[in-house]
Design a protein around this motif. Structure first.
Motif, short mmCIF file in Angstrom:
data_model
loop_
_atom_site.label_atom_id
_atom_site.label_comp_id
_atom_site.label_asym_id
_atom_site.label_seq_id
_atom_site.Cartn_x
_atom_site.Cartn_y
_atom_site.Cartn_z
N GLU A 23 -12.64 -30.30 15.20
CA GLU A 23 -11.25 -29.27 15.91
C GLU A 23 -10.41 -29.58 17.81
N ARG A 73 -8.13 -23.36 7.68
CA ARG A 73 -9.48 -24.13 9.00
C ARG A 73 -10.54 -24.14 7.94
N LYS A 74 -11.33 -22.44 7.92
CA LYS A 74 -12.27 -21.94 7.13
C LYS A 74 -12.63 -23.45 6.11
N LEU A 87 -4.16 -19.03 8.62
CA LEU A 87 -4.49 -19.97 9.07
C LEU A 87 -5.92 -20.09 9.68
N GLU A 88 -6.80 -18.75 9.54
CA GLU A 88 -8.10 -19.12 9.46
C GLU A 88 -8.92 -19.20 8.42
N ASN A 89 -7.90 -19.02 7.51
CA ASN A 89 -8.66 -19.59 6.27
C ASN A 89 -8.39 -20.95 5.40
N GLN A 106 -2.68 -15.03 11.03
CA GLN A 106 -3.41 -15.62 11.59
C GLN A 106 -4.50 -15.35 10.28
N PRO A 107 -4.57 -14.52 9.41
CA PRO A 107 -5.60 -14.76 8.32
C PRO A 107 -5.58 -16.07 7.32
N ASP A 116 -8.20 -21.42 18.50
CA ASP A 116 -8.59 -20.02 18.52
C ASP A 116 -7.40 -19.86 18.82
N ILE A 123 -3.97 -20.12 17.14
CA ILE A 123 -4.23 -19.23 16.17
C ILE A 123 -3.56 -17.75 16.84
N GLN A 124 -4.92 -17.30 17.33
CA GLN A 124 -4.11 -16.17 18.58
C GLN A 124 -2.99 -15.67 18.98
#
Length: 119
Positions: free
Chosen positions: A42, A30-31, A26-28, A23-24, A12, A15-16
């Motif tokens: 993780e 990760r997901k 990297l979140e994708n 950020q989106p 977290d 990414i922040q």
């Protein structure tokens, strides 16, 4: 963007600290990893997100100035050589340019391949 910021302790936080535009993405990523490897642990290693299974690294990813680095293993990259051929690569790493669509289906397939290697 720092390559090896050892003060980062969580994905977290990693990414922040990245630019808002990344950020989106990297979140994708990760997901995508967690969707196919929900049992993966993780954490942060070498200053970037890592996912481990049975205490062995599954994959890493990291944000860089012009690309997202995705790190599996040389064996994984050999197995996906034809699908990775349009990307800049190193031994066990590939660079996905941030100005082009991220190949999430390829990431999915690489994660699945790695799952079979670490179980």
């Amino acid at each position: 963007m720092p390559r090896m910021n050892t003060s980062i302790k969580t994905v977290d936080a990693y990414i922040q600290m990245q630019p808002d535009t990344l950020q989106p993405v990297l979140e994708n990523i990760r997901k995508t990893i967690l969707e196919h490897a929900p049992e993966a642990i993780e954490s942060i290693s070498y200053g970037m997100p890592v996912y481990k299974l049975n205490k062995k690294p599954l994959v890493y990813f990291g944000a860089f100035k012009k690309h997202i680095g995705f790190f599996a293993t040389p064996k994984t990259h050999e197995a996906f050589q034809s699908r990775l051929s349009s990307y800049k690569q190193g031994k066990g790493s590939v660079q996905f340019p941030i100005n082009k669509p991220i190949p999430y289906a390829l990431i999915t397939d690489m994660v699945k391949f790695r799952l079979n290697s670490v179980k």
